[in-house]
Scaffold this motif. Structure first.
Motif, PDB file in Angstrom:
ATOM      1  N   GLY A  13     -35.799 -59.234  -0.863  1.00 26.02           N
ATOM      2  CA  GLY A  13     -35.617 -60.656  -1.383  1.00 26.02           C
ATOM      3  C   GLY A  13     -36.078 -61.687  -0.619  1.00 26.02           C
ATOM      4  O   GLY A  13     -36.837 -61.592   0.341  1.00 26.02           O
ATOM      5  N   ARG A 123     -38.746 -64.735  -4.649  1.00 26.01           N
ATOM      6  CA  ARG A 123     -37.765 -64.283  -5.435  1.00 26.01           C
ATOM      7  C   ARG A 123     -36.562 -64.029  -4.595  1.00 26.01           C
ATOM      8  O   ARG A 123     -36.985 -63.230  -3.632  1.00 26.01           O
ATOM      9  N   THR A 124     -35.275 -63.825  -5.144  1.00 24.75           N
ATOM     10  CA  THR A 124     -34.294 -63.539  -4.305  1.00 24.75           C
ATOM     11  C   THR A 124     -34.064 -62.035  -4.438  1.00 24.75           C
ATOM     12  O   THR A 124     -32.956 -61.484  -3.797  1.00 24.75           O
ATOM     13  N   ASN A 125     -34.567 -61.330  -5.452  1.00 22.25           N
ATOM     14  CA  ASN A 125     -34.564 -59.821  -5.382  1.00 22.25           C
ATOM     15  C   ASN A 125     -35.424 -59.208  -4.614  1.00 22.25           C
ATOM     16  O   ASN A 125     -36.400 -59.604  -4.305  1.00 22.25           O
ATOM     17  N   HIS A 127     -38.772 -56.760  -4.407  1.00 24.05           N
ATOM     18  CA  HIS A 127     -39.821 -56.678  -5.202  1.00 24.05           C
ATOM     19  C   HIS A 127     -40.906 -55.709  -4.592  1.00 24.05           C
ATOM     20  O   HIS A 127     -40.727 -55.545  -3.343  1.00 24.05           O
TER      21      HIS A 127
END
Lengths: 138, 138
Positions: A13, A123-125, A127
């Motif tokens: 994240g 991105r907050t997720n 990866h």
């Protein structure tokens, strides 16, 4: 002489991840003692930065500053296919770097004492991020 | 081996145009298979961006964001008068790039699947632009 390699990083994240050691390992593997190391991230929602490496609050502040500058889910965005952080991540990438170029001196990545190479996940997720390294020298 | 070429880009209006195609052709013609490619644009008003190629909206939004960050004469008539246009133009140069570098592998630019190379024009008076491409490799 040219040495090229691809590295893959898992991010958890939004935030900065110190990748200096992995870059130095590539330089060690290349056997190149004097030259240039070019880094390139193959994504448009994550970037590369050189930043202060001693106090992690510097990078927390950097992230807070960026969040203020580039607002998630801003009503001006048309592109929100993957959530409110989607378009903001593209803009954050443009304001930072996709590529870095660092000198190699005596087989070492010639960074300043307080400099580190960081992958900045926007991105907050979670990866997977590819960074390609091209080392040129002798 | 070093390959260098200077190309002229036809005048384009305000906005970002994809120049990945011509760059790919030059790299192919250089016969260099592995190395690093550097692009340099010979003026400070046009900028080089590595940007997302999937959704046209992301590019527009990035350009809109940059326009809000440093409004020009035509972006916000209330804030900036004619004589001040040079000021926001120079602010852009601090947060975007005149030069970009990316790896070359197997005779092709080693970009991410969704990455493209764009020339972004701020100007309302289109001009021919000069771009130098330097490829170092073997």
């Amino acid at each position: 002489m040219i040495y090229q390699q691809k590295l893959r990083f898992s991010t958890k994240g939004r935030g900065t991840y110190n990748i200096s050691e992995q870059i130095q390992e590539c330089i060690d593997k290349s056997g190149i003692k004097s030259g240039i190391c070019n880094l390139f991230i193959q994504h448009t929602s994550a970037s590369l930065i050189l930043c202060e490496n001693a106090d992690k609050t510097v990078r927390e502040d950097l992230d807070a500053y960026m969040a203020k500058l580039v607002k998630d889910g801003d009503s001006m965005y048309k592109h929100q296919d993957e959530g409110p952080d989607d378009m903001a991540a593209h803009i954050r990438t443009i304001l930072t770097q996709s590529a870095l170029s660092i000198p190699i001196y005596k087989g070492r990545c010639d960074l300043g004492m307080w400099q580190g190479i960081f992958l900045w996940e926007h991105r907050t997720n979670f990866h997977k991020r590819n960074v390609s390294i091209t080392i040129m020298g002798e | 081996m070093v390959f260098q070429d200077t190309i002229k880009l036809a005048p384009q209006g305000k906005g970002a145009s994809d120049i990945t195609g011509p760059i790919r052709d030059i790299i192919r013609d250089s016969k260099i298979k592995t190395g690093s490619c550097q692009l340099f644009v010979h003026n400070s008003q046009s900028r080089l961006l590595i940007h997302d190629t999937v959704d046209e909206a992301t590019k527009e939004q990035t350009v809109d964001f940059l326009a809000q960050l440093a409004p020009g004469r035509d972006d916000s008539v209330n804030l900036i008068n004619d004589s001040m246009e040079a000021i926001p133009a120079s602010m852009y140069t601090a947060v975007t790039q005149t030069t970009i570098a990316f790896p070359v592998s197997r005779g092709k630019p080693l970009l991410g699947i969704w990455q493209g190379i764009f020339l972004w024009e701020r100007t309302t008076e289109p001009k021919e632009r000069i771009l130098t491409i330097t490829i170092i490799g073997e």
